[in-house]
Design a protein around this motif. Structure first.
Motif, PDB file in Angstrom:
ATOM      1  N   VAL A  32      -5.167  -0.161   2.134  1.00  0.00           N
ATOM      2  CA  VAL A  32      -4.464   0.110   0.886  1.00  0.00           C
ATOM      3  C   VAL A  32      -5.075  -0.737  -0.223  1.00  0.00           C
ATOM      4  O   VAL A  32      -5.337  -1.926  -0.052  1.00  0.00           O
ATOM      5  N   THR A  33      -5.327  -0.116  -1.369  1.00  0.00           N
ATOM      6  CA  THR A  33      -5.906  -0.829  -2.508  1.00  0.00           C
ATOM      7  C   THR A  33      -5.013  -0.625  -3.723  1.00  0.00           C
ATOM      8  O   THR A  33      -4.041   0.135  -3.684  1.00  0.00           O
ATOM      9  N   LYS A  34      -5.382  -1.265  -4.817  1.00  0.00           N
ATOM     10  CA  LYS A  34      -4.570  -1.139  -6.031  1.00  0.00           C
ATOM     11  C   LYS A  34      -4.585   0.276  -6.586  1.00  0.00           C
ATOM     12  O   LYS A  34      -3.733   0.641  -7.386  1.00  0.00           O
TER      13      LYS A  34
ATOM     14  N   PHE B 289       4.082   4.494  -3.362  1.00  0.00           N
ATOM     15  CA  PHE B 289       4.857   4.338  -2.140  1.00  0.00           C
ATOM     16  C   PHE B 289       4.028   3.691  -1.035  1.00  0.00           C
ATOM     17  O   PHE B 289       4.540   2.893  -0.243  1.00  0.00           O
ATOM     18  N   ASP B 290       2.729   4.012  -0.969  1.00  0.00           N
ATOM     19  CA  ASP B 290       1.857   3.357   0.015  1.00  0.00           C
ATOM     20  C   ASP B 290       1.769   1.856  -0.273  1.00  0.00           C
ATOM     21  O   ASP B 290       1.781   1.033   0.644  1.00  0.00           O
ATOM     22  N   LEU B 291       1.686   1.510  -1.540  1.00  0.00           N
ATOM     23  CA  LEU B 291       1.651   0.099  -1.918  1.00  0.00           C
ATOM     24  C   LEU B 291       2.962  -0.596  -1.555  1.00  0.00           C
ATOM     25  O   LEU B 291       2.971  -1.734  -1.077  1.00  0.00           O
TER      26      LEU B 291
ATOM     27  N   ALA C 193       2.117  -9.373  -0.392  1.00  0.00           N
ATOM     28  CA  ALA C 193       3.283  -8.574  -0.736  1.00  0.00           C
ATOM     29  C   ALA C 193       3.494  -8.536  -2.240  1.00  0.00           C
ATOM     30  O   ALA C 193       3.718  -7.466  -2.829  1.00  0.00           O
ATOM     31  N   VAL C 194       3.409  -9.704  -2.876  1.00  0.00           N
ATOM     32  CA  VAL C 194       3.593  -9.781  -4.317  1.00  0.00           C
ATOM     33  C   VAL C 194       2.567  -8.920  -5.041  1.00  0.00           C
ATOM     34  O   VAL C 194       2.898  -8.171  -5.976  1.00  0.00           O
ATOM     35  N   GLU C 195       1.314  -9.014  -4.607  1.00  0.00           N
ATOM     36  CA  GLU C 195       0.259  -8.234  -5.264  1.00  0.00           C
ATOM     37  C   GLU C 195       0.516  -6.739  -5.125  1.00  0.00           C
ATOM     38  O   GLU C 195       0.403  -5.977  -6.093  1.00  0.00           O
ATOM     39  N   ALA C 196       0.890  -6.308  -3.913  1.00  0.00           N
ATOM     40  CA  ALA C 196       1.150  -4.888  -3.688  1.00  0.00           C
ATOM     41  C   ALA C 196       2.349  -4.417  -4.504  1.00  0.00           C
ATOM     42  O   ALA C 196       2.318  -3.345  -5.120  1.00  0.00           O
TER      43      ALA C 196
END
Length: 262
Positions: A32-34, A39-41, A57-60
Motif C-alpha cells: 500500500v502506498t500514498k 479504504f486500503d490506506l 498507522a499515522v502516515e496511512a
C-alpha cells in the motif's frame, strides 16, 4: 465519563463494520502506498496500529484522511487526543473532529458512529476549553452538541451529560424536569450514572423507595471511574431512609436489574 470510554462505547461496532469488507488482513509489506485508495490506506493503518507500528498507522491515516475517509480522520483525531503514537495535541484533534462534524452524515451512513463521536468529543472540549489555543470554554456550545447527540441519535452518554448541564444551569437555564426526562431515557439504556442521578432526584423529591432502588441498582453496575461518587449518593440515601424502606428498596433494585432496569 472520559472521552476514551465514550469512543469505545459508541464506535466499536462502527469500526468493526468498516473492517468487515476486508477479505484478508493487510500486513506491513502489503504494498500500500500514498497513491492507494482511502479504504486500503485505512485498513493498512488499522493493521499497522494493531501491530504496534504507530508511525506507519499515522502516515496511512493521514493520506486516507486527505482523500476524505472519515474513519481515518476519526482514528487520527483519537491518536492526537490521546498522545498515542504522536505528540498529544488536543487542538489538532479538535480541528479534525470539527471537520467530521461539519461534514455532517447521511441517515443510515456507516460513518454515523464517527460523526456521533466527533460531536461528543467537541462537546467535551468546549466544556473545558483547550488552554493556549483559540478554543475557549463555551458551555452553551457544549450543551447544544450534547443535545444534538442526545435527541437525534439517542446517545445515552449525551443524554446523561446534557441532563447534568441542565441540573447545574451550565450553558443555559436550569430545568430539573427536562433533566429528569433525559436521565430517564439514558437509564433505560442501562446507563449507570444516569440511573444514579435519576434515583437521587427521586429520593430528594420524597420518592424514597424508588429513588433508593435506582441508586442501589446503579451502584451494582457502575464502572470503576464512577463508583466513588455513585456510592456516596447511595450511602447518603441509605443512611437517611428507615429500615423498612431500605429492605423494600433493595428488593426493588433486584427486580429492576432482573427486568433490565425499565
Amino acid at each position: 465519563m472520559k472521552m476514551g470510554s465514550v469512543r469505545v462505547l459508541l464506535l466499536g461496532l462502527s469500526l468493526a463494520s468498516a473492517m468487515a469488507g476486508s477479505s484478508a488482513a493487510f500486513d506491513i509489506k502489503s504494498g500500500v502506498t500514498k497513491e492507494s485508495g482511502p479504504f486500503d490506506l485505512f485498513k493498512f493503518g488499522f493493521n499497522a496500529y494493531k501491530n504496534g507500528q504507530k508511525e506507519d498507522a499515522v502516515e496511512a491515516y493521514r493520506y486516507a484522511a486527505e482523500k476524505g475517509h472519515t474513519g481515518s480522520r476519526w482514528a487520527l483525531a483519537n491518536m492526537y487526543a490521546d498522545g498515542d503514537g504522536v505528540t498529544k495535541d488536543d487542538f489538532a484533534a479538535f480541528k479534525i473532529y470539527n471537520e467530521i462534524a461539519a461534514a455532517g452524515v447521511e441517515p443510515g451512513s456507516e460513518d454515523t458512529g464517527f460523526f456521533i463521536n466527533a460531536l461528543m468529543s467537541l462537546a467535551s472540549y468546549y466544556r473545558s476549553g483547550i488552554p493556549g489555543t483559540p478554543v475557549r470554554r463555551d458551555l452553551s456550545q457544549a450543551r447544544q452538541l450534547y443535545f444534538q447527540a442526545a435527541s437525534a441519535f439517542g446517545v445515552a452518554d449525551a443524554q446523561f451529560e446534557l441532563a447534568r448541564m441542565m441540573l447545574a444551569g451550565e450553558g443555559g437555564g436550569t430545568s430539573v424536569q427536562q433533566a429528569k426526562k433525559w436521565l430517564n431515557q439514558a437509564r433505560k439504556s442501562g446507563h449507570p450514572g444516569a440511573m444514579a442521578v435519576f434515583g437521587d432526584l427521586l429520593f430528594q423529591e420524597g420518592h424514597t423507595v424508588r429513588g433508593l432502588a435506582f441508586l442501589t441498582a446503579a451502584l451494582n453496575h457502575c464502572n470503576p471511574n464512577d463508583c466513588g461518587w455513585m456510592q456516596q449518593l447511595q450511602e447518603h440515601a441509605f443512611s437517611v431512609a428507615n429500615e423498612q424502606d431500605r429492605r423494600v428498596a433493595v428488593a426493588l433494585s433486584q427486580e429492576l436489574a432482573a427486568r433490565g432496569v425499565q
